[in-house]
Design a protein around this motif. Structure first.
Motif, PDB file in Angstrom:
ATOM      1  N   GLU A 193       0.799  -1.088   0.068  1.00  0.00           N
ATOM      2  CA  GLU A 193       0.265  -0.050  -0.124  1.00  0.00           C
ATOM      3  C   GLU A 193       0.642   1.219   0.037  1.00  0.00           C
ATOM      4  OE1 GLU A 193      -3.563   0.496   2.432  1.00  0.00           O
ATOM      5  OE2 GLU A 193      -3.647  -1.797   2.748  1.00  0.00           O
ATOM      6  N   SER A 194       0.352   2.312  -0.430  1.00  0.00           N
ATOM      7  CA  SER A 194       1.086   3.615  -0.762  1.00  0.00           C
ATOM      8  C   SER A 194       0.462   4.716  -0.222  1.00  0.00           C
ATOM      9  CB  SER A 194       1.201   3.625  -2.082  1.00  0.00           C
ATOM     10  OG  SER A 194       1.972   5.101  -2.472  1.00  0.00           O
ATOM     11  N   SER A 195       1.250   5.870   0.391  1.00  0.00           N
ATOM     12  CA  SER A 195       0.605   6.959   0.895  1.00  0.00           C
ATOM     13  C   SER A 195       0.103   7.761  -0.111  1.00  0.00           C
ATOM     14  CB  SER A 195       1.513   7.823   1.627  1.00  0.00           C
ATOM     15  OG  SER A 195       2.616   8.316   0.680  1.00  0.00           O
ATOM     16  N   GLY A 196       0.372   7.819  -1.506  1.00  0.00           N
ATOM     17  CA  GLY A 196       0.202   8.463  -2.487  1.00  0.00           C
ATOM     18  C   GLY A 196       1.223   9.513  -2.532  1.00  0.00           C
ATOM     19  N   ALA A 197       1.167  10.468  -3.611  1.00  0.00           N
ATOM     20  CA  ALA A 197       2.304  11.554  -3.827  1.00  0.00           C
ATOM     21  C   ALA A 197       1.648  12.786  -3.137  1.00  0.00           C
ATOM     22  CB  ALA A 197       2.473  11.596  -5.482  1.00  0.00           C
ATOM     23  N   ALA A 198       2.997  13.389  -2.552  1.00  0.00           N
ATOM     24  CA  ALA A 198       2.637  14.913  -1.958  1.00  0.00           C
ATOM     25  C   ALA A 198       3.866  15.689  -2.144  1.00  0.00           C
ATOM     26  CB  ALA A 198       2.425  14.461  -0.418  1.00  0.00           C
ATOM     27  N   ASP A 199       3.596  16.964  -2.045  1.00  0.00           N
ATOM     28  CA  ASP A 199       4.808  18.009  -2.300  1.00  0.00           C
ATOM     29  C   ASP A 199       5.622  17.926  -0.949  1.00  0.00           C
ATOM     30  OD1 ASP A 199       3.707  18.867  -4.671  1.00  0.00           O
ATOM     31  OD2 ASP A 199       2.472  20.138  -3.882  1.00  0.00           O
ATOM     32  N   GLY A 200       5.322  17.414  -0.011  1.00  0.00           N
ATOM     33  CA  GLY A 200       5.983  17.427   1.125  1.00  0.00           C
ATOM     34  C   GLY A 200       6.249  16.292   1.804  1.00  0.00           C
ATOM     35  N   LYS A 201       7.064  15.918   2.831  1.00  0.00           N
ATOM     36  CA  LYS A 201       7.468  14.833   3.403  1.00  0.00           C
ATOM     37  C   LYS A 201       6.107  14.223   4.583  1.00  0.00           C
ATOM     38  CE  LYS A 201      12.568  14.913   3.317  1.00  0.00           C
ATOM     39  NZ  LYS A 201      13.612  14.884   4.144  1.00  0.00           N
ATOM     40  N   GLU A 202       6.009  15.262   5.287  1.00  0.00           N
ATOM     41  CA  GLU A 202       5.123  15.221   6.653  1.00  0.00           C
ATOM     42  C   GLU A 202       3.859  14.312   6.033  1.00  0.00           C
ATOM     43  OE1 GLU A 202       2.260  17.991   8.911  1.00  0.00           O
ATOM     44  OE2 GLU A 202       4.275  18.599   8.977  1.00  0.00           O
ATOM     45  N   GLY A 203       3.168  14.599   5.141  1.00  0.00           N
ATOM     46  CA  GLY A 203       2.060  13.592   4.678  1.00  0.00           C
ATOM     47  C   GLY A 203       2.148  12.276   4.452  1.00  0.00           C
ATOM     48  N   PRO A 204       3.207  11.801   3.806  1.00  0.00           N
ATOM     49  CA  PRO A 204       3.801  10.437   3.675  1.00  0.00           C
ATOM     50  C   PRO A 204       4.270   9.686   5.018  1.00  0.00           C
ATOM     51  CG  PRO A 204       4.417  11.451   1.632  1.00  0.00           C
ATOM     52  CD  PRO A 204       3.895  12.417   2.719  1.00  0.00           C
ATOM     53  N   GLU A 205       5.024  10.546   5.774  1.00  0.00           N
ATOM     54  CA  GLU A 205       5.528   9.920   6.980  1.00  0.00           C
ATOM     55  C   GLU A 205       4.395   9.963   7.864  1.00  0.00           C
ATOM     56  OE1 GLU A 205       8.647  13.016   8.114  1.00  0.00           O
ATOM     57  OE2 GLU A 205      10.027  11.985   6.474  1.00  0.00           O
ATOM     58  N   THR A 206       3.444  10.900   8.116  1.00  0.00           N
ATOM     59  CA  THR A 206       2.456  10.428   9.264  1.00  0.00           C
ATOM     60  C   THR A 206       1.560   9.335   8.639  1.00  0.00           C
ATOM     61  OG1 THR A 206       2.260  12.834   9.413  1.00  0.00           O
ATOM     62  CG2 THR A 206       0.236  11.514   9.918  1.00  0.00           C
ATOM     63  N   TRP A 207       1.507   9.079   7.351  1.00  0.00           N
ATOM     64  CA  TRP A 207       0.660   8.050   6.660  1.00  0.00           C
ATOM     65  C   TRP A 207       1.451   6.486   7.338  1.00  0.00           C
ATOM     66  CZ3 TRP A 207       2.403   3.905   3.758  1.00  0.00           C
ATOM     67  CH2 TRP A 207       1.441   2.810   3.311  1.00  0.00           C
ATOM     68  N   CYS A 208       2.728   6.488   7.123  1.00  0.00           N
ATOM     69  CA  CYS A 208       3.489   5.444   7.555  1.00  0.00           C
ATOM     70  C   CYS A 208       3.305   5.029   9.072  1.00  0.00           C
ATOM     71  CB  CYS A 208       5.131   5.874   7.613  1.00  0.00           C
ATOM     72  SG  CYS A 208       5.627   5.731   5.985  1.00  0.00           S
ATOM     73  N   LEU A 209       3.014   6.066  10.017  1.00  0.00           N
ATOM     74  CA  LEU A 209       3.066   5.775  11.461  1.00  0.00           C
ATOM     75  C   LEU A 209       1.413   5.266  11.484  1.00  0.00           C
ATOM     76  CD1 LEU A 209       4.654   9.020  12.817  1.00  0.00           C
ATOM     77  CD2 LEU A 209       5.219   6.652  12.716  1.00  0.00           C
ATOM     78  N   ARG A 210       0.337   5.770  10.939  1.00  0.00           N
ATOM     79  CA  ARG A 210      -1.144   5.385  10.918  1.00  0.00           C
ATOM     80  C   ARG A 210      -1.147   3.992  10.260  1.00  0.00           C
ATOM     81  NH1 ARG A 210      -3.887  11.227   8.953  1.00  0.00           N
ATOM     82  NH2 ARG A 210      -3.494  12.110  11.290  1.00  0.00           N
TER      83      ARG A 210
END
Length: 77
Positions: A34-51
């Motif tokens: 599964e993937s977080s989806g693309a984002a302009d910043g790291k914060e969203g994908p990193e938060t997705w990892c933790l969730r």
């Protein structure tokens, strides 16, 4: 009749392409894909990892950063 070819050598330069967006960040679970989806910043994908880790117990992730470059010819020999 034989054809003629002209071969020229050129020097090229590669640089970051600043004309568009900056780097694109994404995270991917190495357990289920599964993937977080693309984002302009790291914060969203990193938060997705933790969730994702909290809800699935999966602990391995791949950080994917896509940067853009532009090649430019600097001289022809």
């Amino acid at each position: 009749m034989a054809g003629r070819s002209v071969i020229r050598f050129a020097d090229w330069s590669l640089s970051a392409d600043l004309s568009g967006s900056g780097p694109i960040f994404e995270s991917e679970c190495t357990t289920c894909g599964e993937s977080s989806g693309a984002a302009d910043g790291k914060e969203g994908p990193e938060t997705w990892c933790l969730r994702h880790a909290g809800s699935t117990g999966h602990t391995g992730f791949r950080g994917i950063t896509t940067s853009f470059f532009r090649a430019e010819m600097v001289s022809v020999q």
